[in-house]
Design a protein around this motif. Structure first.
Motif, short mmCIF file in Angstrom:
data_model
loop_
_atom_site.label_atom_id
_atom_site.label_comp_id
_atom_site.label_asym_id
_atom_site.label_seq_id
_atom_site.Cartn_x
_atom_site.Cartn_y
_atom_site.Cartn_z
N MET A 1 0.85 -1.17 0.00
CA MET A 1 0.00 0.00 0.00
C MET A 1 0.90 1.23 0.00
SD MET A 1 -3.20 1.03 0.13
CE MET A 1 -4.26 -0.15 0.88
N CYS A 2 0.65 2.11 -0.91
CA CYS A 2 1.42 3.35 -0.97
C CYS A 2 0.78 4.40 -0.08
CB CYS A 2 1.49 3.85 -2.42
SG CYS A 2 2.44 2.76 -3.49
N ALA A 3 1.44 5.53 0.07
CA ALA A 3 0.94 6.61 0.91
C ALA A 3 -0.44 7.07 0.45
CB ALA A 3 1.91 7.78 0.88
N ALA A 4 -1.19 7.63 1.36
CA ALA A 4 -2.51 8.20 1.09
C ALA A 4 -3.48 7.17 0.51
CB ALA A 4 -2.40 9.41 0.17
N GLY A 5 -3.33 5.91 0.89
CA GLY A 5 -4.27 4.88 0.48
C GLY A 5 -4.13 4.42 -0.96
N ARG A 6 -3.09 4.86 -1.68
CA ARG A 6 -2.90 4.39 -3.06
C ARG A 6 -2.48 2.94 -3.04
NH1 ARG A 6 1.33 6.62 -5.98
NH2 ARG A 6 2.44 6.77 -4.04
N ARG A 7 -2.88 2.20 -4.07
CA ARG A 7 -2.44 0.81 -4.21
C ARG A 7 -1.56 0.72 -5.44
NH1 ARG A 7 -7.87 -2.53 -3.77
NH2 ARG A 7 -8.72 -0.57 -4.48
N SER A 8 -0.52 -0.09 -5.33
CA SER A 8 0.39 -0.29 -6.45
C SER A 8 0.71 -1.77 -6.54
CB SER A 8 1.67 0.52 -6.23
OG SER A 8 2.55 0.34 -7.30
N SER A 9 0.68 -2.30 -7.77
CA SER A 9 0.98 -3.71 -8.00
C SER A 9 2.09 -3.81 -9.03
CB SER A 9 -0.25 -4.43 -8.54
OG SER A 9 -1.31 -4.32 -7.63
N SER A 10 2.86 -4.87 -8.93
CA SER A 10 3.91 -5.13 -9.90
C SER A 10 3.79 -6.57 -10.35
CB SER A 10 5.27 -4.90 -9.27
OG SER A 10 6.28 -5.31 -10.16
N GLY A 11 3.98 -6.80 -11.64
CA GLY A 11 3.94 -8.17 -12.12
C GLY A 11 3.72 -8.24 -13.60
N GLY A 12 3.55 -9.41 -14.10
CA GLY A 12 3.27 -9.61 -15.50
C GLY A 12 3.03 -11.08 -15.75
N ALA A 22 -6.41 -3.41 -9.07
CA ALA A 22 -6.81 -2.03 -8.79
C ALA A 22 -5.57 -1.19 -8.54
CB ALA A 22 -7.72 -1.99 -7.57
N GLY A 23 -5.66 0.10 -8.83
CA GLY A 23 -4.55 1.01 -8.55
C GLY A 23 -3.52 1.03 -9.65
N GLU A 24 -2.35 1.56 -9.33
CA GLU A 24 -1.26 1.65 -10.29
C GLU A 24 -0.66 0.26 -10.52
OE1 GLU A 24 1.59 4.45 -8.75
OE2 GLU A 24 -0.04 5.73 -8.02
N VAL A 25 -0.36 -0.06 -11.77
CA VAL A 25 0.24 -1.35 -12.09
C VAL A 25 1.58 -1.11 -12.76
CG1 VAL A 25 0.00 -3.50 -13.37
CG2 VAL A 25 -2.01 -2.45 -12.32
N ARG A 26 2.62 -1.74 -12.25
CA ARG A 26 3.97 -1.60 -12.79
C ARG A 26 4.38 -2.95 -13.36
NH1 ARG A 26 9.17 -2.42 -11.86
NH2 ARG A 26 10.65 -0.75 -12.16
N VAL A 27 4.87 -2.97 -14.57
CA VAL A 27 5.32 -4.20 -15.21
C VAL A 27 6.83 -4.12 -15.39
CG1 VAL A 27 5.15 -5.66 -17.26
CG2 VAL A 27 3.12 -4.48 -16.40
N GLY A 28 7.52 -5.17 -15.01
CA GLY A 28 8.98 -5.20 -15.17
C GLY A 28 9.66 -5.35 -13.84
N GLY A 29 10.93 -5.68 -13.90
CA GLY A 29 11.70 -5.89 -12.69
C GLY A 29 12.13 -4.60 -12.02
#
Length: 118
Positions: A1-12, A22-29
């Motif tokens: 969980m990022c600051a201010a309740g933001r959600r961030s996911s990483s994967g592929g 839900a939230g920001e999605v980051r792809v890559g190492g």
């Protein structure tokens, strides 16, 4: 969980459609544990949740190291161990040997995950 309740996911690969992340999605190492630790700090993350596949040992190790370095809490989620049915399933040492086990003209299901073994 990022600051201010933001959600961030990483994967592929990244799921799409209903049930997508839900939230920001980051792809890559991230560049290993050090890169992940840097990213966690830059994003002001409050906790690390490792929900990777049970075979993703390197990712789990990097998440644990990054959480330890940054002092962030780490939660590891794992699915229960899969129990293979007693009948109707055949194991194989790889893709090519498995292909040779099907009867000629029969339809076969090969389940191996996203990456092909070498």
């Amino acid at each position: 969980m990022c600051a201010a309740g933001r959600r961030s996911s990483s994967g592929g690969p990244v799921p799409r459609g209903p049930g997508a992340l839900a939230g920001e999605v980051r792809v890559g190492g991230f560049g290993g544990a050090e890169g992940l630790a840097d990213w966690l700090g830059a994003q002001r993350v409050d906790a690390v949740v490792d929900a990777t596949h049970a075979f993703a040992a390197a990712i789990t190790a990097n998440a644990a190291r990054a959480a330890a370095v940054t002092g962030l809490p780490l939660v590891v989620l794992r699915r229960p161990t899969y129990r293979r049915p007693r009948t109707g399933w055949t194991s194989s040492a790889g893709h090519d040997p498995a292909g040779g086990r099907a009867r000629p003209g029969a339809a076969a299901q090969l389940s191996s995950g996203r990456l092909r073994s070498r």
